[in-house]
Design an enzyme around this catalytic site. Sequence first.
Site, short mmCIF file in Angstrom:
data_model
loop_
_atom_site.label_atom_id
_atom_site.label_comp_id
_atom_site.label_asym_id
_atom_site.label_seq_id
_atom_site.Cartn_x
_atom_site.Cartn_y
_atom_site.Cartn_z
N GLU A 163 0.83 -1.22 0.00
CA GLU A 163 0.00 0.00 0.00
C GLU A 163 0.86 1.26 0.00
O GLU A 163 0.77 2.10 0.89
CB GLU A 163 -0.95 0.00 1.21
CG GLU A 163 -1.88 -1.19 1.20
CD GLU A 163 -2.98 -1.15 2.26
OE1 GLU A 163 -4.06 -1.70 2.02
OE2 GLU A 163 -2.76 -0.56 3.33
N GLU A 165 -5.41 -8.29 -1.29
CA GLU A 165 -6.08 -8.14 0.02
C GLU A 165 -7.54 -7.81 -0.21
O GLU A 165 -7.86 -6.92 -0.99
CB GLU A 165 -5.48 -6.99 0.85
CG GLU A 165 -4.19 -7.29 1.51
CD GLU A 165 -3.73 -6.16 2.44
OE1 GLU A 165 -4.57 -5.53 3.08
OE2 GLU A 165 -2.52 -5.94 2.48
C1 BG6 Z 1 -4.34 -3.14 4.86
C2 BG6 Z 1 -2.98 -3.58 5.31
O1 BG6 Z 1 -4.40 -1.77 4.97
O2 BG6 Z 1 -5.46 -3.56 5.55
C3 BG6 Z 1 -2.96 -4.74 6.28
O3 BG6 Z 1 -2.14 -3.84 4.22
C4 BG6 Z 1 -4.13 -4.62 7.21
O4 BG6 Z 1 -1.71 -4.76 6.91
C5 BG6 Z 1 -5.42 -4.69 6.41
O5 BG6 Z 1 -4.13 -5.54 8.25
C6 BG6 Z 1 -6.67 -4.67 7.24
O6 BG6 Z 1 -6.63 -3.60 8.11
P1 BG6 Z 1 -6.84 -3.77 9.67
O7 BG6 Z 1 -6.55 -2.45 10.24
O8 BG6 Z 1 -8.25 -4.20 9.86
O9 BG6 Z 1 -5.87 -4.80 10.11
#
Ligand code: BG6
Length: 470
Positions: A173, A366
């Site tokens: 990101e 993701e």
């Molecule tokens: C993304 C990141 O922003 O979202 C991850 O690359 C992160 O590292 C994921 O865990 C989900 O966000 P969160 O804050 O719910 O863990």
Amino acid sequence: MSTISFPDGFLWGGATAANQLEGAYLEDGKGLSIQDVMPQGIMTPRTDGPTDDNLKQVGIDFYHRYAEDIALFAEMGFKTFRFSIAWSRIFPKGDETEPNEAGLAFYDRVLDELERHGIEPLVTISHYETPLHLAETYDGWVNRDMIGFYERYVRTLFTRYGARVKYWLTFNEINSIVHAPFMSGGINTPKDQLSPTDLYQAIHHELVASALATKAARELAPNAQIGCMVLSMPVYPLTPNPDDVFAALTTERVNLAFGDIHVRGEYPGYYLRSLREQGVELTITDEDRTLLKENTVDFVSFSYYSSICETTDESKRVMGEGNLFGGVKNPTLKESEWGWQIDPVGLRLVLNQFWDRWQKPLFIVENGLGAKDQLVEIDGVKTVADDYRIAYLQAHLEAVGEAVADGVDLMGYTTWGCIDLVSASTAQLSKRYGFIYVDRNDDGSGSLDRYKKKSFDWYAEVIRTNGASL
Ligand code: BG6
């Protein structure tokens, strides 16, 4: 049964990051990373040093349980597993000239296990875990010296693992540095004191480093495919007022610029104009320009969780929660327990837009739902009835299928946090994303035992049928 069809060889799998699951935060010569002074995630300022309340010190103990976890991924039929290498395991302070052999050996063991199960590794080189020393001594990516430290690190990785790892992501990101300069860019200067010039210079240094990684891969790991990784977040106009439509584009360009630069190898005009208007004068050498131009990425990967809205009408700017980039709330969407708005169509929009814009293979690395899960016992077996997670993933994958039917070249899909891990933004374990429940709670208690959730079998079937079961 739907008519959705995914390409042969589609890389189904799951995604993680070292600092959120490995634990063993000082083991085998590992140095401290910025995560060791972020016990509450991005919600509170950094601490002076490590504190016992930091769940990441133990994580889910993947460092010692990786074989058991990878076996579970294999049982689901994973074709790929995304994980990051903790920079401070390899270069504990970040500016050494020689790597830490024990750190390198750990990832050899992880790769051995993946190979044994026929799972393709997908490696993030830098995922929010800059060595703390680099943040404190150099102010992270504000300093041009970071390019050299990163280059040494990636060259070490390509030399050691280049023959075993095909898919690499340069920075997780990368665009999130705009909102979380410490976590994303290792920038120790507090955000409210960071000048726009220093911020954009740091971005420039990361972009040059990303291009240098691509260049090094061509030399040291010729079969490697290098991708950038951006946080995607479509921006909708809150009303049909043309000013809102343009405001939405302006907000979206903050993110799009990173893909434009990685794919085209130069700064877009709208980005340069925005810098001029903010009074930012970047130091860009001729060598930087050549590096960017000659070392564009092989593919574009991205995370997707939500969309946001934009409007020029201040009275209507009701802000929602969200990933690192919050935004104006969409009144038509439902949201997760953490206030992240749920929008499967947004994922299709991102896929269509990115493909139409760049014509580069795409990779969703993701996507997922953070939720509070309840461990229950059914017929003597402990599990979680996470139908809400299945519904979320089903809807998003249907949207993905529509984009694939449109001709989008999509390499794969890895759900975020395929096994429960520590949240990046809130540092909680109760914000669970996994197909596998890990018995560890926000107060650090728990056996660390693993249990399959209902979604485990559901995802296994999706993979087994290459998406036909959706
Ligand atoms: C993304 C990141 O922003 O979202 C991850 O690359 C992160 O590292 C994921 O865990 C989900 O966000 P969160 O804050 O719910 O863990």
